[in-house]
Design an enzyme around this catalytic site. Structure first.
Site, PDB file in Angstrom:
ATOM      1  CB  SER A 183     -25.811  11.256   5.871  1.00  0.00           C
ATOM      2  OG  SER A 183     -25.989  10.024   4.693  1.00  0.00           O
ATOM      3  CG  HIS A 243     -24.526  12.430   1.239  1.00  0.00           C
ATOM      4  ND1 HIS A 243     -23.317  11.691   1.141  1.00  0.00           N
ATOM      5  CD2 HIS A 243     -25.270  12.035   2.226  1.00  0.00           C
ATOM      6  CE1 HIS A 243     -23.244  10.862   1.937  1.00  0.00           C
ATOM      7  NE2 HIS A 243     -24.370  10.833   2.822  1.00  0.00           N
TER       8      HIS A 243
END
Length: 268
Positions: free
Chosen positions: A44, A250
């Site tokens: 990711s 993230h």
């Protein structure tokens, strides 16, 4: 926003802040970049989860049009570009599901992988929901995996990449530290937990860099680029707990451009 306009904006902001950044114009001056046949692999952090602007066709892989592989391809105009990085990928996913575009003609490969193997998402969930003692135990378990099991997993993935693209420069991108310690977070997990998580990030970087070097790959350590932009800093390039939950922990779009893209561009 189109990636070229985004990069121009980032470069302007970076200059105002005194941050060194490589611009698309600089990249386009290198004729080898335009001749590159580039494949972007990984998890990711490479697909761009957290940056938004997802390509609907990528489905659950959540590939962002402002992830660093897209930014590099847009800036450099390689001869070919394949983007197979996928949210949630572990080393075996890279081996079994992402290597199809690689060949002897591939000249450049990027990859970030290993965080999911080490159980990063589960560790963060434990830290957020179960308190300091449980967090420290989960981090210790992750550290043991990083030291004992992850090197072999990375070796297998790197061997597979080398076999499929024997003539490529392979750039392995690492992971940032999550937190600025003694920063501006009044709420959230304890400072002891934050320090332990950062320590695990350092261990992950050390192992990843070591195995990349052993395979003759280039290692891109992003920790310095993210220094001053961690969670609890005044200019965060990482999400804390957010909605959608999958974006938590993230990089933001600024983290992809100012952090990952800048490091990758300096090495590719």
């Amino acid at each position: 926003m189109h990636a070229r306009r985004l990069l121009a904006t980032v470069a302007t902001v970076a200059a105002a802040l005194g941050v060194t950044a490589l611009t698309p114009t600089t990249a386009q001056a290198d004729p080898t970049a335009a001749a590159a046949e580039y494949v972007a692999l990984g998890d990711s952090y490479s697909s761009g989860v957290g940056a938004g602007s997802y390509d609907d066709a990528s489905g659950d892989c959540r590939r962002s049009t402002v992830a660093y592989p897209e930014l590099w391809a847009d800036a450099n105009g390689p001869a070919s570009f394949a983007f197979t990085a996928c949210s949630g990928a572990v080393t075996t996913d890279v081996i079994n599901e992402q290597l199809g575009p690689l060949s002897a003609s591939t000249t450049l490969v990027s990859v970030s992988v290993g965080g999911n193997d080490a159980g990063f998402a589960d560790t963060m969930q434990t830290c957020v929901l179960q308190g300091t003692d449980a967090c420290l135990a989960a981090v210790a378990e992750a550290n043991a995996y990083i030291a004992d099991t992850l090197p072999g997993r990375l070796d297998s993935a790197y061997d597979a990449i080398s076999a499929a693209a024997p003539n490529a420069q392979v750039v392995v991108l690492g992971y940032p530290r999550m937190y600025e310690l003694d920063g501006g977070c009044a709420l959230g997990i304890s400072e002891e937990s934050r320090a332990a998580i950062n320590g695990a990030a350092d261990n992950l970087s050390a192992v990843t860099g070591d195995r990349a070097a052993a395979h003759g790959f280039t290692y891109g350590d992003v920790r310095t680029a993210f220094t001053g932009h961690e969670i609890c800093s005044a200019d965060e390039w990482l999400h804390s707990v957010t909605v959608p939950v999958g974006d938590s922990y993230h990089p933001t779009a600024a983290g992809q451009s100012g952090g990952y893209y800048a490091v990758f561009e300096s090495l590719a």
